[in-house]
Design an enzyme around this catalytic site. Structure first.
Site, short mmCIF file in Angstrom:
data_model
loop_
_atom_site.label_atom_id
_atom_site.label_comp_id
_atom_site.label_asym_id
_atom_site.label_seq_id
_atom_site.Cartn_x
_atom_site.Cartn_y
_atom_site.Cartn_z
N THR A 126 0.85 -1.53 0.08
CA THR A 126 -0.02 0.16 -0.11
C THR A 126 0.83 1.24 -0.01
O THR A 126 2.15 1.10 0.62
CB THR A 126 -0.96 0.03 1.18
OG1 THR A 126 -1.60 -1.14 1.26
CG2 THR A 126 -1.91 1.25 1.15
N PHE A 156 0.81 2.55 5.93
CA PHE A 156 0.16 1.62 6.70
C PHE A 156 0.89 0.46 6.98
O PHE A 156 0.11 -0.81 6.81
CB PHE A 156 -1.39 1.21 6.02
CG PHE A 156 -2.34 2.16 6.04
CD1 PHE A 156 -3.03 2.82 7.35
CD2 PHE A 156 -2.94 2.60 4.86
CE1 PHE A 156 -3.81 3.69 7.10
CE2 PHE A 156 -4.03 3.43 4.63
CZ PHE A 156 -4.70 4.14 6.05
N GLU A 363 -5.70 -6.49 3.83
CA GLU A 363 -5.43 -7.66 2.71
C GLU A 363 -6.47 -7.73 1.64
O GLU A 363 -6.85 -8.65 1.27
CB GLU A 363 -5.53 -8.88 3.72
CG GLU A 363 -4.72 -8.68 4.89
CD GLU A 363 -3.68 -9.65 4.87
OE1 GLU A 363 -3.29 -10.53 4.09
OE2 GLU A 363 -2.60 -9.41 5.53
C1 LIG Z 1 -4.14 -1.05 10.53
C2 LIG Z 1 -3.75 -1.31 8.88
C3 LIG Z 1 -2.61 -2.16 8.64
C4 LIG Z 1 -2.40 -2.26 7.46
N1 LIG Z 1 -1.14 -3.14 7.02
C5 LIG Z 1 -0.86 -3.14 5.65
C6 LIG Z 1 0.59 -3.84 5.41
O1 LIG Z 1 1.32 -4.32 6.55
N2 LIG Z 1 0.90 -3.75 4.41
C7 LIG Z 1 0.15 -3.20 3.37
O2 LIG Z 1 0.64 -3.18 2.21
N3 LIG Z 1 -1.00 -2.71 3.40
C8 LIG Z 1 -1.44 -2.41 4.83
N4 LIG Z 1 -2.54 -2.05 4.95
C9 LIG Z 1 -3.27 -1.23 4.06
C10 LIG Z 1 -4.69 -1.83 3.58
O3 LIG Z 1 -4.21 -2.91 2.80
C11 LIG Z 1 -5.47 -0.64 2.93
O4 LIG Z 1 -5.82 0.18 3.61
C12 LIG Z 1 -6.52 -1.35 2.09
O5 LIG Z 1 -6.26 -2.04 1.03
C13 LIG Z 1 -7.57 -0.24 1.37
O6 LIG Z 1 -6.92 0.63 0.78
P1 LIG Z 1 -7.10 2.19 1.04
O7 LIG Z 1 -6.95 2.56 2.52
O8 LIG Z 1 -5.96 3.09 0.04
O9 LIG Z 1 -8.52 2.49 0.73
P2 LIG Z 1 -9.14 2.83 -0.88
O10 LIG Z 1 -8.44 1.89 -1.74
O11 LIG Z 1 -8.79 4.24 -1.07
O12 LIG Z 1 -10.74 2.65 -0.73
C14 LIG Z 1 -11.68 3.41 -0.15
C15 LIG Z 1 -12.95 2.63 -0.21
O13 LIG Z 1 -13.26 2.59 -1.59
C16 LIG Z 1 -13.47 1.24 -1.79
N5 LIG Z 1 -13.30 0.85 -3.04
C17 LIG Z 1 -12.06 1.24 -3.87
N6 LIG Z 1 -11.96 0.70 -5.04
C18 LIG Z 1 -13.18 0.20 -5.31
C19 LIG Z 1 -13.87 -0.55 -6.39
N7 LIG Z 1 -13.22 -0.65 -7.44
N8 LIG Z 1 -15.10 -1.17 -6.13
C20 LIG Z 1 -15.70 -0.75 -4.92
N9 LIG Z 1 -15.19 -0.18 -3.86
C21 LIG Z 1 -13.78 -0.01 -4.20
C22 LIG Z 1 -12.93 0.54 -0.84
O14 LIG Z 1 -13.39 -0.77 -0.62
C23 LIG Z 1 -13.03 1.41 0.30
O15 LIG Z 1 -14.22 1.03 1.03
C24 LIG Z 1 -2.76 -1.74 6.55
C25 LIG Z 1 -4.11 -0.95 6.69
C26 LIG Z 1 -4.43 -0.77 8.16
C27 LIG Z 1 -5.80 0.07 8.57
#
Ligand SMILES: Cc1cc2nc3c(=O)[nH]c(=O)nc-3n(C[C@H](O)[C@H](O)[C@H](O)COP(=O)(O)OP(=O)(O)OC[C@H]3O[C@@H](n4cnc5c(N)ncnc54)[C@H](O)[C@@H]3O)c2cc1C
Length: 383
Positions: A126, A156, A363
């Site tokens: 991410t 994150f 994930e």
């Molecule tokens: C505590 C924590 C630990 C984490 N640990 C790791 C880690 O170790 N390594 C790592 O790489 N990442 C990690 N992450 C990141 C996590 O995997 C991402 O937060 C997650 O994949 C969502 O990405 P985003 O937050 O950018 O949300 P966005 O991608 O911006 O999404 C925002 C909203 O839009 C929705 N959305 C986006 N695209 C679509 C679509 N095409 N159709 C429908 N809905 C959609 C999403 O489902 C969500 O509800 C962690 C996150 C947290 C909160």
């Protein structure tokens, strides 16, 4: 594949993890959450029992077990603390990626020390500008002789600041998934730094922060597989990661259900135990039923991954979505059954609810799980 019961070996592995959780995690989970303590020493004890490289090959110190074994272990550990179990699942995923896609030298260099947790691993996909749309990542690795020069920010990242190695997806080529490669970046390489620790709703027993790369010279010898394979590597790691995180939800929810059973059997209202109200009995019955459905299906998906079934990715996405949604709902219902006491930290249920909430987000969010399933359904041109 028919798998409706566990073998004696699987029962022994699960019971070993349950005992570890009861003795080493559960008694401290509330304090770790409150003090934001990452119990590395306790995770190393879990590693000494084979729980840090569970489905990694045994010639380099891994446990050589199956994905189903791993699901049993992570569910069991999560009955003691979902946040610690989930961290171990990320470490296991990173170790497996090196075992599966690394060359012999890389396997020998990293896996023995990952299996003991002398080295702790993080997974970096991410970025601030790309989460769900992971193939849009911008962290750039430019070739310079025997090295890559890496610049970018990962957002994150679980374990950031404590972990020794960062399995990192970087852009070595064109835009899109085919321009991505995977590098193993070490904490002490000059130019690696970390953002402030994030303040979170749950998962407080493990750190989360940005990982910043500024002109980091990473040897080409630290690249897993060929250039351009990074997105495939990242996604195949997540198939198993999704089973594991789903299992963590089941374990947390089972612990919450057990607390609700004990509490409703004890608490009195209107002259009787609240467990004697049929409305609450039906609620408990539904919680147990949904948990068992999710567990059975998660085992099916884990077995599909073990069998390298063609539909394994879809089944893992289905199981992650279902187990994390059911797990959160069951934990939240358990809180409700505790009345006002469920809202108090001392009872331990609100902590489980907070920990399990993020499993619906990371994930791959549960919307993205639906996207994977729907692509498989509709993408076949409706047969
Ligand atoms: C505590 C924590 C630990 C984490 N640990 C790791 C880690 O170790 N390594 C790592 O790489 N990442 C990690 N992450 C990141 C996590 O995997 C991402 O937060 C997650 O994949 C969502 O990405 P985003 O937050 O950018 O949300 P966005 O991608 O911006 O999404 C925002 C909203 O839009 C929705 N959305 C986006 N695209 C679509 C679509 N095409 N159709 C429908 N809905 C959609 C999403 O489902 C969500 O509800 C962690 C996150 C947290 C909160």
């Amino acid at each position: 594949m028919t798998q409706f019961s566990l073998t004696d070996d699987q029962i022994a592995v699960r019971d070993m993890a349950l005992a570890f959780a009861a003795d080493n995690l559960a008694p401290h989970a509330l304090e770790w959450d409150e003090k934001k303590h990452f119990p590395v020493d306790v995770m190393r004890e879990a590693a000494s029992l084979g729980m840090a490289a569970i489905y990694t090959r045994d010639d380099v110190g891994g446990s050589g077990m199956t994905r189903l074994d791993a699901a049993l272990i992570f569910e069991a550990l999560a009955t003691g603390c979902p946040a610690v179990s989930a961290y171990l699942s990320i470490h296991n995923m990173a170790a497996w990626m090196i075992d599966r896609y690394g060359n012999e030298e890389q396997r020998q260099r990293y896996i023995p020390r990952l299996a003991t947790m002398e080295l702790i691993a993080s997974y970096c996909l991410t970025e601030p500008g790309s989460g769900s749309d992971a193939a849009a990542l911008k962290t750039r690795a430019v070739r310079d002789g025997d090295h890559y020069i890496v610049n970018g920010v990962k957002q994150f990242i679980s374990g950031a600041g404590t972990s020794d190695i960062y399995v990192t997806m970087v852009r070595t080529g064109e835009e899109g998934a085919s321009g991505i490669s995977t590098l193993v970046i070490e904490k002490d390489m000059p130019g690696v730094s970390f953002g402030a620790q994030e303040k979170k709703m749950g998962w407080n027993a493990q750190p989360t922060a940005a990982v910043i790369f500024e002109d980091v010279r990473v040897p080409v010898a630290n690249r897993l597989s060929d250039e351009g394979q990074g997105f495939k590597i990242a996604m195949s790691g997540l198939d198993g990661g999704r089973i594991n995180i789903g299992a963590c939800s089941l374990g947390g929810a089972q612990a919450a259900l057990d607390k609700a059973l004990a509490y409703t059997g004890d608490r009195k209202a209107f002259g009787k135990r609240i467990a004697d109200f049929q409305a609450l009995q039906f609620k408990l019955a539904d919680m147990a039923t949904e948990l068992e459905c999710a567990r059975t299906f998660l085992w099916r998906a884990a077995s599909a991954l073990d069998a390298k079934a063609l539909d394994a990715t879809k089944l893992c996405a289905m199981a992650k979505r279902m187990a994390t949604d059911v797990g959160f709902q069951v934990a939240n219902d358990a809180l409700q059954l505790h009345g006002g006491y469920g809202y108090l930290a001392d009872y331990g249920v609100e902590k489980i609810v907070r920990d399990l909430r993020v499993h619906q987000i990371l994930e791959g969010t549960n919307e993205i799980m639906r996207l994977i399933v729907a692509r498989d359904l509709v993408g076949r041109g409706n047969r």
